[in-house]
Design an enzyme around this catalytic site. Structure first.
Site, PDB file in Angstrom:
ATOM      1  N   THR A   1      41.930  46.022  27.580  1.00  0.00           N
ATOM      2  CA  THR A   1      40.508  46.362  27.577  1.00  0.00           C
ATOM      3  C   THR A   1      40.311  47.606  26.728  1.00  0.00           C
ATOM      4  OG1 THR A   1      40.209  45.405  29.779  1.00  0.00           O
ATOM      5  CG2 THR A   1      38.536  46.958  29.013  1.00  0.00           C
TER       6      THR A   1
ATOM      7  N   ASN B   1      31.829  43.965  33.147  1.00  0.00           N
ATOM      8  CA  ASN B   1      32.258  44.755  34.299  1.00  0.00           C
ATOM      9  C   ASN B   1      31.212  45.777  34.718  1.00  0.00           C
ATOM     10  OD1 ASN B   1      34.616  43.399  34.657  1.00  0.00           O
ATOM     11  ND2 ASN B   1      35.948  44.995  33.849  1.00  0.00           N
TER      12      ASN B   1
ATOM     13  N   GLY C   1      29.376  47.298  51.018  1.00  0.00           N
ATOM     14  CA  GLY C   1      30.674  47.810  51.437  1.00  0.00           C
ATOM     15  C   GLY C   1      30.790  49.291  51.168  1.00  0.00           C
TER      16      GLY C   1
ATOM     17  N   GLY D   1      36.126  49.779  43.553  1.00  0.00           N
ATOM     18  CA  GLY D   1      37.306  50.506  43.109  1.00  0.00           C
ATOM     19  C   GLY D   1      38.151  49.621  42.221  1.00  0.00           C
TER      20      GLY D   1
ATOM     21  N   CYS E   1      39.704  48.309  37.111  1.00  0.00           N
ATOM     22  CA  CYS E   1      38.769  47.888  36.061  1.00  0.00           C
ATOM     23  C   CYS E   1      37.390  48.539  36.172  1.00  0.00           C
ATOM     24  CB  CYS E   1      38.624  46.368  36.070  1.00  0.00           C
ATOM     25  SG  CYS E   1      40.125  45.486  35.569  1.00  0.00           S
TER      26      CYS E   1
ATOM     27  N   ARG F   1      44.647  51.499  43.143  1.00  0.00           N
ATOM     28  CA  ARG F   1      44.013  52.380  42.158  1.00  0.00           C
ATOM     29  C   ARG F   1      42.515  52.485  42.414  1.00  0.00           C
ATOM     30  NH1 ARG F   1      46.418  49.732  36.758  1.00  0.00           N
ATOM     31  NH2 ARG F   1      46.307  47.902  38.115  1.00  0.00           N
TER      32      ARG F   1
END
Length: 439
Positions: free
Chosen positions: A121, A216, A261, A265, A268, A335
């Site tokens: 990416t 994204n 939620g 995270g 990405c 991550r």
């Protein structure tokens, strides 16, 4: 086709294994000797459902091999995929040092026509930098006339569902202005879309590079939008699950990525949103919606942590059981996980944490160390705790033994960060219940 995967991380391994499954000859390259040794033994350094079986089968059948020698992979392949990391730099932009280092190595060893594919990416303009780096290497070797093409081919793999995503892609994007190269890439990907008739989209390189970040960032914005509404629902006494149904049945909106939620995270969304914002600023433009989505996500993680903290009069004497450490289920990836952010907030208030995750505890321990307690199963985490916080929606957490949980907890309270449970049913078991946007 003969293909080289440079970088045997998440994207490289999934891409290489899936292309090998379709009969291509794949050489996976990585400079990490321990990782290569592990892969040669049939072990996989990451958890992704179905990946180990795919790798072992294609290795045993001779279509997939692993090496540390980049020159070996490049010289014996027509197509070279760059699949190395692009971590977030200090200013939020993507760090291209690994990508350009690989480009330099390719330029130092290639001796005939190659197609270089940016699978990592990367921000807009990277293909041009890769092309210039390779060209400089060729020029230094007296091979200035050697032809090659650089292609943008962004990945759209969801952790936990990556094999299915690659084998049955919703679309394949190929950024190139070379008709011959476009034809070869379409030939490579055609087996994956032949039955679905999903498109292989050929476009200019810069548009292809931007497509991944744009996708994204938009999905992250959907997540932040529903989370902002969830906070409003808590204040108004409305239920976000009903609001989601009311929105999601509109075909223009759809229900996906509208589950409230503790925030998004992973490897990405946070990195890509920040990189797109940084790219925009470098061109003297502000992506105000993306910036708002990022700020809303930071607030959402604080909001859930504060729900827990505010419930207890003496946080320093409180132990919280946490179910879920990974940023999503069916992965061992922690991550930028909201769970770790929430845990840090609890620890800062003097709370003690006992945690369980089916796959993520080893990686979480690398970051959290021994500041929390790691348990062997979900119920062991609950035993003697003052409350239960559910942060990752693993299937095994969706229908637990409520009576057992109540017996094990010192204080029967559940902080449901994924709205897994029916509030009335949980309260009927004698619990105090807090969801996200449940009124």
């Amino acid at each position: 086709m003969k293909i080289c995967m440079i970088g045997s991380g998440y994207v490289g391994l999934v891409t290489g294994a899936c292309l090998a499954e379709m009969g291509n000859d794949i050489i996976c390259v990585d400079e990490d000797a321990a990782k290569i040794a592990l892969l040669e033994q049939g072990e996989v350094p990451i958890y992704e459902p179905g990946l180990r079986e795919l790798i072992v089968r294609n290795r045993d059948e001779g279509r997939l091999r692993f090496t540390r020698e980049l020159a070996d992979g490049v010289k014996n392949s027509l197509i070279c995929f760059i699949c190395v990391g692009t971590p977030q730099d200090k200013d939020g932009s993507a760090d291209l040092s690994y990508v350009l280092r690989v480009a330099g190595q390719i330029g130092a060893c290639m001796d005939d026509y190659k197609i270089i594919v940016d699978k990592s990416t990367v921000p807009v303009g990277t293909a041009e930098k890769v092309r210039d780096t390779i060209r400089a290497g060729l020029d230094s070797r007296g091979l200035s006339g050697l032809e090659f093409d650089v292609v943008s081919n962004p990945e759209f793999l969801k952790e936990g569902n990556a094999i299915q995503d690659f084998m049955r892609p919703e679309r394949v994007i190929v950024g190139t202005d070379n008709v011959r190269t476009a034809t070869l890439l379409k030939e490579l990907y055609n087996p994956f879309v032949r039955t679905s008739n999903n498109p292989i989209l050929i476009m200019d390189v810069r548009s292809a590079e931007l497509s991944k970040y744009a996708s994204n960032a938009f999905l992250a914005t959907k997540v932040s939008f529903i989370n902002e509404l969830a906070i409003l629902c808590d204040k108004l006494g409305a239920d976000i699950s009903h609001v989601r149904e009311g929105m999601g049945t509109d075909e223009r909106i759809g229900p996906r990525f509208l589950l409230a939620g503790p925030g998004f995270g992973g490897s990405c969304f946070p990195k890509d949103v920040q990189a797109l914002i940084a790219t925009s600023k470098s061109y003297d433009h502000t992506l105000e919606i993306c910036e708002a989505a990022w700020k809303a996500n930071q607030r959402q993680m604080r909001y859930f942590a504060q729900k827990i903290i505010d419930f207890y009069k003496n946080p320093q004497k409180t132990t919280i059981a946490v179910w879920g450490l990974t940023f999503k289920p069916k992965t061992d990836d922690v991550r930028e996980s909201p769970a770790l952010y929430v845990i840090e907030n609890l620890l800062n208030k003097g709370m003690r944490v006992r945690a369980f995750d089916p796959k993520g505890m080893e990686n979480a321990q690398k970051l959290l160390g021994d500041r929390i307690t790691y348990t062997q199963d979900a119920y062991e985490a609950v035993a003697g705790a003052d409350g239960l916080a559910i942060i990752t929606e693993w299937n095994m957490f969706k229908s637990p033994d409520m009576a057992r949980i109540k017996d094990l907890l010192k204080t029967p309270v559940i902080f449901d960060g994924r709205n897994l449970f029916n509030p009335e049913e949980v309260r009927g078991h004698g619990f105090t219940y807090f969801g996200i946007g449940r009124g």
